[in-house]
Design an enzyme around this catalytic site. Sequence first.
Site, PDB file in Angstrom:
ATOM      1  N   ASP A 177     -13.190  -4.610  27.137  1.00  0.00           N
ATOM      2  CA  ASP A 177     -12.579  -5.899  26.840  1.00  0.00           C
ATOM      3  C   ASP A 177     -13.554  -6.970  27.303  1.00  0.00           C
ATOM      4  O   ASP A 177     -14.340  -6.747  28.239  1.00  0.00           O
ATOM      5  CB  ASP A 177     -11.246  -6.040  27.585  1.00  0.00           C
ATOM      6  N   ASN A 209     -10.683  -2.679  17.905  1.00  0.00           N
ATOM      7  CA  ASN A 209      -9.441  -3.441  17.964  1.00  0.00           C
ATOM      8  C   ASN A 209      -9.618  -4.872  18.446  1.00  0.00           C
ATOM      9  O   ASN A 209      -8.793  -5.733  18.135  1.00  0.00           O
ATOM     10  CB  ASN A 209      -8.444  -2.710  18.878  1.00  0.00           C
ATOM     11  N   TYR A 226      -9.369 -16.409   9.646  1.00  0.00           N
ATOM     12  CA  TYR A 226      -8.715 -15.161  10.059  1.00  0.00           C
ATOM     13  C   TYR A 226      -8.469 -14.264   8.848  1.00  0.00           C
ATOM     14  O   TYR A 226      -8.758 -13.061   8.870  1.00  0.00           O
ATOM     15  CB  TYR A 226      -7.400 -15.483  10.764  1.00  0.00           C
ATOM     16  N   LYS A 249     -10.231 -10.588   8.175  1.00  0.00           N
ATOM     17  CA  LYS A 249      -9.437  -9.368   8.049  1.00  0.00           C
ATOM     18  C   LYS A 249      -9.581  -8.729   6.672  1.00  0.00           C
ATOM     19  O   LYS A 249      -9.559  -7.496   6.549  1.00  0.00           O
ATOM     20  CB  LYS A 249      -7.976  -9.670   8.377  1.00  0.00           C
ATOM     21  N   ILE A 264       3.136  -8.945  15.494  1.00  0.00           N
ATOM     22  CA  ILE A 264       3.463  -8.082  16.635  1.00  0.00           C
ATOM     23  C   ILE A 264       3.715  -8.959  17.863  1.00  0.00           C
ATOM     24  O   ILE A 264       3.080 -10.002  18.033  1.00  0.00           O
ATOM     25  CB  ILE A 264       2.311  -7.098  16.923  1.00  0.00           C
ATOM     26  N   THR A 311       2.784  -9.906  20.852  1.00  0.00           N
ATOM     27  CA  THR A 311       1.664  -9.898  21.784  1.00  0.00           C
ATOM     28  C   THR A 311       1.331 -11.341  22.156  1.00  0.00           C
ATOM     29  O   THR A 311       1.921 -12.285  21.621  1.00  0.00           O
ATOM     30  CB  THR A 311       0.412  -9.256  21.157  1.00  0.00           C
TER      31      THR A 311
END
Length: 260
Positions: free
Chosen positions: A37, A90, A165, A169, A198, A200
């Site tokens: 990370d 990810n 974005y 993607k 999601i 998050t």
Amino acid sequence: MNRLAGKVAHVTGAGSGIGQASALRFAAEGAHVMCSDINRQAAEGTASLIDEQGGNSAAIGLDVSSEEDVKAAIAATVSHFGSLQILFNNAGVGGGNGWDKTIAINLSGVYYGLLHGARHMAANGGGAIISTASIAGLLGLYLPPAEADAADDDGEAAERDPGAYVAAKHGVAGLTKQFAIDYGPMGVRVNAVAPGFIETEMTAEFRETEEGNEFLKSLHPIGRLGQPKEIAAAAAFLASDDASFVNGIILPVDGGYSAR
């Protein structure tokens, strides 16, 4: 299940959200997991959780927008665990980060992982690579009303515009297909997951108001938002031999969002 026993996995963006849930799931299924990370402390926190649950892990800091850092991270994984069979690209940022940063992390970062991960696996017996695409890699995005209104303000437009974005993607989806074609014959399967919205940190701003939260839920025919562990379950399947004939797909895990 112990579908990943004896395998080594590297999960980028493992400090939180989908990355953390996936690192934990991979470890629970028997994999040794390198957690990376940009926030090394967060990656170490995930590795500690894995170790507390009886797994085997390590952690490093990683800025995926640096090709040299990605190469070094793959080498560090192999050095620490002796091999690498699973890579989960990810790490990513949400909207509001501008074109250059969004493309550098969400698209170039995935490309570097695919390029160097696939090359390593092809030369060392094969493996599986999974990347986090998005429903935004399949379709355009609808934003909650407050966010859409903000995008109409000239002062906010550059920060709220989801175009970067969506472009990144869609690029991940294309790269997934191309690398699957190029490296499938060498024993490397390449797939992607395409999450809906999601729960998050990345979606927290959208969910701050009841109106925003209800709007997002309404986009998913299942009637709710997804959980990180649900994406992790799909990623674990794609990483496992249960998906041995699955190559080059972008798997929607979106509660029906893309079926509308």
